[in-house]
Write a protein that holds these residues in place. Structure first.
Motif, PDB file in Angstrom:
ATOM      1  N   LEU A 268     -18.621  26.315  17.093  1.00 51.06           N
ATOM      2  CA  LEU A 268     -17.900  25.291  16.329  1.00 51.06           C
ATOM      3  C   LEU A 268     -18.721  24.015  16.198  1.00 51.06           C
ATOM      4  O   LEU A 268     -18.688  23.343  15.163  1.00 51.06           O
ATOM      5  CB  LEU A 268     -16.550  24.988  16.983  1.00 51.06           C
ATOM      6  N   GLU A 269     -19.469  23.688  17.233  1.00 48.35           N
ATOM      7  CA  GLU A 269     -20.336  22.511  17.164  1.00 48.35           C
ATOM      8  C   GLU A 269     -21.399  22.698  16.073  1.00 48.35           C
ATOM      9  O   GLU A 269     -21.669  21.781  15.284  1.00 48.35           O
ATOM     10  CB  GLU A 269     -21.020  22.297  18.520  1.00 48.35           C
ATOM     11  N   THR A 270     -21.967  23.888  16.003  1.00 47.06           N
ATOM     12  CA  THR A 270     -22.942  24.191  14.960  1.00 47.06           C
ATOM     13  C   THR A 270     -22.293  24.137  13.585  1.00 47.06           C
ATOM     14  O   THR A 270     -22.854  23.583  12.637  1.00 47.06           O
ATOM     15  CB  THR A 270     -23.560  25.592  15.186  1.00 47.06           C
ATOM     16  N   ALA A 271     -21.099  24.717  13.461  1.00 49.54           N
ATOM     17  CA  ALA A 271     -20.388  24.727  12.181  1.00 49.54           C
ATOM     18  C   ALA A 271     -20.056  23.313  11.708  1.00 49.54           C
ATOM     19  O   ALA A 271     -20.196  22.983  10.521  1.00 49.54           O
ATOM     20  CB  ALA A 271     -19.116  25.562  12.300  1.00 49.54           C
ATOM     21  N   LYS A 272     -19.624  22.473  12.627  1.00 40.89           N
ATOM     22  CA  LYS A 272     -19.311  21.085  12.267  1.00 40.89           C
ATOM     23  C   LYS A 272     -20.553  20.349  11.787  1.00 40.89           C
ATOM     24  O   LYS A 272     -20.501  19.581  10.813  1.00 40.89           O
ATOM     25  CB  LYS A 272     -18.690  20.360  13.466  1.00 40.89           C
ATOM     26  N   ASN A 273     -21.678  20.589  12.448  1.00 36.90           N
ATOM     27  CA  ASN A 273     -22.932  19.968  12.013  1.00 36.90           C
ATOM     28  C   ASN A 273     -23.319  20.444  10.615  1.00 36.90           C
ATOM     29  O   ASN A 273     -23.796  19.657   9.784  1.00 36.90           O
ATOM     30  CB  ASN A 273     -24.055  20.293  12.999  1.00 36.90           C
ATOM     31  N   ASN A 274     -23.087  21.721  10.351  1.00 39.14           N
ATOM     32  CA  ASN A 274     -23.393  22.252   9.021  1.00 39.14           C
ATOM     33  C   ASN A 274     -22.473  21.678   7.955  1.00 39.14           C
ATOM     34  O   ASN A 274     -22.900  21.415   6.828  1.00 39.14           O
ATOM     35  CB  ASN A 274     -23.308  23.781   9.032  1.00 39.14           C
ATOM     36  N   ALA A 275     -21.216  21.482   8.313  1.00 40.62           N
ATOM     37  CA  ALA A 275     -20.279  20.874   7.362  1.00 40.62           C
ATOM     38  C   ALA A 275     -20.699  19.446   7.044  1.00 40.62           C
ATOM     39  O   ALA A 275     -20.663  19.016   5.878  1.00 40.62           O
ATOM     40  CB  ALA A 275     -18.863  20.908   7.922  1.00 40.62           C
ATOM     41  N   ASN A 276     -21.095  18.711   8.055  1.00 41.68           N
ATOM     42  CA  ASN A 276     -21.555  17.334   7.832  1.00 41.68           C
ATOM     43  C   ASN A 276     -22.810  17.314   6.976  1.00 41.68           C
ATOM     44  O   ASN A 276     -22.935  16.513   6.041  1.00 41.68           O
ATOM     45  CB  ASN A 276     -21.824  16.642   9.171  1.00 41.68           C
ATOM     46  N   PHE A 277     -23.745  18.213   7.271  1.00 41.40           N
ATOM     47  CA  PHE A 277     -24.995  18.263   6.510  1.00 41.40           C
ATOM     48  C   PHE A 277     -24.738  18.577   5.045  1.00 41.40           C
ATOM     49  O   PHE A 277     -25.370  17.999   4.152  1.00 41.40           O
ATOM     50  CB  PHE A 277     -25.923  19.319   7.118  1.00 41.40           C
ATOM     51  N   ASN A 278     -23.799  19.498   4.797  1.00 41.24           N
ATOM     52  CA  ASN A 278     -23.508  19.918   3.423  1.00 41.24           C
ATOM     53  C   ASN A 278     -22.388  19.103   2.769  1.00 41.24           C
ATOM     54  O   ASN A 278     -21.988  19.408   1.645  1.00 41.24           O
ATOM     55  CB  ASN A 278     -23.145  21.409   3.398  1.00 41.24           C
ATOM     56  N   GLN A 279     -21.916  18.080   3.494  1.00 49.60           N
ATOM     57  CA  GLN A 279     -20.860  17.197   2.984  1.00 49.60           C
ATOM     58  C   GLN A 279     -19.647  18.011   2.503  1.00 49.60           C
ATOM     59  O   GLN A 279     -19.165  17.855   1.380  1.00 49.60           O
ATOM     60  CB  GLN A 279     -21.397  16.318   1.855  1.00 49.60           C
ATOM     61  N   ALA A 280     -19.188  18.880   3.395  1.00 49.08           N
ATOM     62  CA  ALA A 280     -18.037  19.729   3.104  1.00 49.08           C
ATOM     63  C   ALA A 280     -16.895  19.375   4.047  1.00 49.08           C
ATOM     64  O   ALA A 280     -17.068  19.364   5.268  1.00 49.08           O
ATOM     65  CB  ALA A 280     -18.402  21.196   3.260  1.00 49.08           C
ATOM     66  N   ASP A 281     -15.741  19.109   3.491  1.00 50.38           N
ATOM     67  CA  ASP A 281     -14.571  18.721   4.276  1.00 50.38           C
ATOM     68  C   ASP A 281     -13.831  19.977   4.739  1.00 50.38           C
ATOM     69  O   ASP A 281     -12.991  20.522   4.026  1.00 50.38           O
ATOM     70  CB  ASP A 281     -13.651  17.837   3.424  1.00 50.38           C
ATOM     71  N   VAL A 282     -14.181  20.442   5.930  1.00 51.65           N
ATOM     72  CA  VAL A 282     -13.568  21.633   6.509  1.00 51.65           C
ATOM     73  C   VAL A 282     -12.983  21.259   7.869  1.00 51.65           C
ATOM     74  O   VAL A 282     -13.618  20.555   8.652  1.00 51.65           O
ATOM     75  CB  VAL A 282     -14.603  22.763   6.687  1.00 51.65           C
ATOM     76  N   LYS A 283     -11.777  21.747   8.145  1.00 48.75           N
ATOM     77  CA  LYS A 283     -11.146  21.492   9.438  1.00 48.75           C
ATOM     78  C   LYS A 283     -11.452  22.646  10.381  1.00 48.75           C
ATOM     79  O   LYS A 283     -11.163  23.812  10.077  1.00 48.75           O
ATOM     80  CB  LYS A 283      -9.631  21.348   9.289  1.00 48.75           C
ATOM     81  N   PHE A 284     -12.050  22.335  11.533  1.00 52.09           N
ATOM     82  CA  PHE A 284     -12.428  23.362  12.507  1.00 52.09           C
ATOM     83  C   PHE A 284     -11.508  23.303  13.721  1.00 52.09           C
ATOM     84  O   PHE A 284     -11.190  22.223  14.227  1.00 52.09           O
ATOM     85  CB  PHE A 284     -13.878  23.172  12.944  1.00 52.09           C
ATOM     86  N   ILE A 285     -11.111  24.504  14.197  1.00 53.24           N
ATOM     87  CA  ILE A 285     -10.175  24.618  15.316  1.00 53.24           C
ATOM     88  C   ILE A 285     -10.694  25.669  16.287  1.00 53.24           C
ATOM     89  O   ILE A 285     -11.091  26.765  15.875  1.00 53.24           O
ATOM     90  CB  ILE A 285      -8.772  25.045  14.827  1.00 53.24           C
ATOM     91  N   GLN A 286     -10.678  25.338  17.578  1.00 57.71           N
ATOM     92  CA  GLN A 286     -11.036  26.350  18.573  1.00 57.71           C
ATOM     93  C   GLN A 286      -9.807  27.205  18.857  1.00 57.71           C
ATOM     94  O   GLN A 286      -8.746  26.707  19.225  1.00 57.71           O
ATOM     95  CB  GLN A 286     -11.533  25.689  19.868  1.00 57.71           C
ATOM     96  N   HIS A 287      -9.956  28.512  18.649  1.00 59.54           N
ATOM     97  CA  HIS A 287      -8.807  29.409  18.774  1.00 59.54           C
ATOM     98  C   HIS A 287      -9.297  30.828  19.034  1.00 59.54           C
ATOM     99  O   HIS A 287     -10.262  31.286  18.426  1.00 59.54           O
ATOM    100  CB  HIS A 287      -7.983  29.377  17.475  1.00 59.54           C
ATOM    101  N   ASP A 288      -8.625  31.523  19.925  1.00 58.75           N
ATOM    102  CA  ASP A 288      -8.931  32.922  20.225  1.00 58.75           C
ATOM    103  C   ASP A 288      -7.981  33.795  19.421  1.00 58.75           C
ATOM    104  O   ASP A 288      -6.780  33.839  19.712  1.00 58.75           O
ATOM    105  CB  ASP A 288      -8.773  33.177  21.730  1.00 58.75           C
ATOM    106  N   ILE A 289      -8.502  34.493  18.432  1.00 61.91           N
ATOM    107  CA  ILE A 289      -7.640  35.291  17.563  1.00 61.91           C
ATOM    108  C   ILE A 289      -7.027  36.480  18.309  1.00 61.91           C
ATOM    109  O   ILE A 289      -6.023  37.050  17.880  1.00 61.91           O
ATOM    110  CB  ILE A 289      -8.422  35.774  16.315  1.00 61.91           C
ATOM    111  N   LEU A 290      -7.597  36.853  19.462  1.00 65.67           N
ATOM    112  CA  LEU A 290      -7.024  37.959  20.239  1.00 65.67           C
ATOM    113  C   LEU A 290      -5.872  37.514  21.127  1.00 65.67           C
ATOM    114  O   LEU A 290      -5.207  38.342  21.744  1.00 65.67           O
ATOM    115  CB  LEU A 290      -8.110  38.622  21.094  1.00 65.67           C
ATOM    116  N   SER A 291      -5.628  36.212  21.191  1.00 65.42           N
ATOM    117  CA  SER A 291      -4.480  35.705  21.955  1.00 65.42           C
ATOM    118  C   SER A 291      -3.229  35.767  21.090  1.00 65.42           C
ATOM    119  O   SER A 291      -3.291  36.003  19.885  1.00 65.42           O
ATOM    120  CB  SER A 291      -4.734  34.262  22.395  1.00 65.42           C
ATOM    121  N   ASP A 292      -2.093  35.523  21.704  1.00 64.98           N
ATOM    122  CA  ASP A 292      -0.826  35.538  20.959  1.00 64.98           C
ATOM    123  C   ASP A 292      -0.458  34.155  20.437  1.00 64.98           C
ATOM    124  O   ASP A 292       0.601  33.974  19.834  1.00 64.98           O
ATOM    125  CB  ASP A 292       0.305  36.061  21.858  1.00 64.98           C
TER     126      ASP A 292
END
Length: 282
Positions: free
Chosen positions: A151-175
């Motif tokens: 997520l840290e890498t993804a956020k840096n990429n969003a900032n670099f590409n000036q893209a407004d994306v909301k990132f959330i830490q989440h385990d999809i295998l959880s309920d």
């Protein structure tokens, strides 16, 4: 050492490990990244002496390539859908097949000028989410991943590409549920079975994150089942679900979606002729 001499050195060190076309591609990618020289620049400057500091860095790159480390990790960046993305050992290197998945999503929604809500599950470098936002700015794009470092890498990429994306830490295998619903869910989850490791190159096996690649042989579709269940709770009416899939398990993945109540499922091949993508809706 001149550029011409370094190219000869580069080829001699790597030609027994990689095909010649790949060695050439590595060379020109390296000198562009380190020396800001494109292919045509090389031929007009091939007798230029390389500075000692640059030469040592270039030789270090050769050494890392000899250990079969991916060039994308060595240079710290790659291109996806025409955009630049930072990559490291915490995230998968984006593939051309995933560009095809993005193209399919864009094709489905490009004529809809609504503020559609999108969720990218297992975002990694953020390449899917960020590209969707860049291509269609009116999309509201969200992305989740279990890995804090990814997520840290993804956020840096969003900032670099000036893209407004909301990132959330989440385990999809959880309920655990999210407190919102979406019009589109897209995912390129782990899908390589342990038994398929023998088909993979050493540079992938030894460097890319296994958490994002592999699933157990006895439950290879676990992520597809969980994401399909997640979609039942989080997709709006007529919402679309897009998957990148294991080429050997296309029909099995399609069957899971049908059993869970998804409709109009379409299995699509990639540019190599392999079953690679599925689209379905509720």
């Amino acid at each position: 050492m001149t550029l011409k001499d370094f190219r000869a050195f580069f080829n001699n060190q790597l030609i027994n490990l990689y095909p010649k076309k790949e060695v050439d591609a590595f060379f020109f990618r390296t000198i562009e990244a380190l020396l800001q020289l494109k292919l045509m620049d090389f031929f007009t400057n091939e007798n230029e002496i390389i500075k000692e500091k640059d030469l040592q860095t270039l030789k270090t790159i050769v050494s890392r390539l000899q250990k079969e480390e991916p060039i994308q990790y060595i240079l710290g960046a790659t291109e996806f859908y025409g955009y630049q993305f930072n990559v490291n050992s915490n995230v998968l290197i984006p593939r051309p097949e995933t560009e095809e998945l993005v193209s399919w999503v864009l094709e489905e929604v490009k004529n809809t000028e609504e503020e559609l809500k999108v969720l990218d599950i297992g975002t990694g470098s953020g390449c899917i989410a960020i590209t969707l936002k860049k291509e269609l700015s009116y999309l509201e794009v969200n992305a989740i991943d279990i890995s804090e470092k990814a997520l840290e890498t993804a956020k840096n990429n969003a900032n670099f590409n000036q893209a407004d994306v909301k990132f959330i830490q989440h385990d999809i295998l959880s309920d655990k549920r999210l407190d919102c619903t979406f019009d589109i869910i897209v995912s390129n989850p782990p899908y390589v079975r342990e038994l398929e490791k023998k088909e993979m190159k050493a540079n992938v096996l030894n460097n890319e994150p296994h958490l994002a690649l592999f699933v157990e042989d006895d439950n290879p579709l676990v992520f597809y089942e969980r994401i399909a269940d997640f979609g039942i709770k989080h997709l709006n009416k007529n919402g679309l679900l897009f998957f990148e899939i294991n080429q050997y398990l296309g029909q099995e993945t399609k069957q899971i979606l049908m059993e869970k109540g998804y409709k109009n499922s379409i299995l699509k091949k990639d540019l190599f002729g392999n079953d690679r993508m599925i689209k379905a809706n509720l």
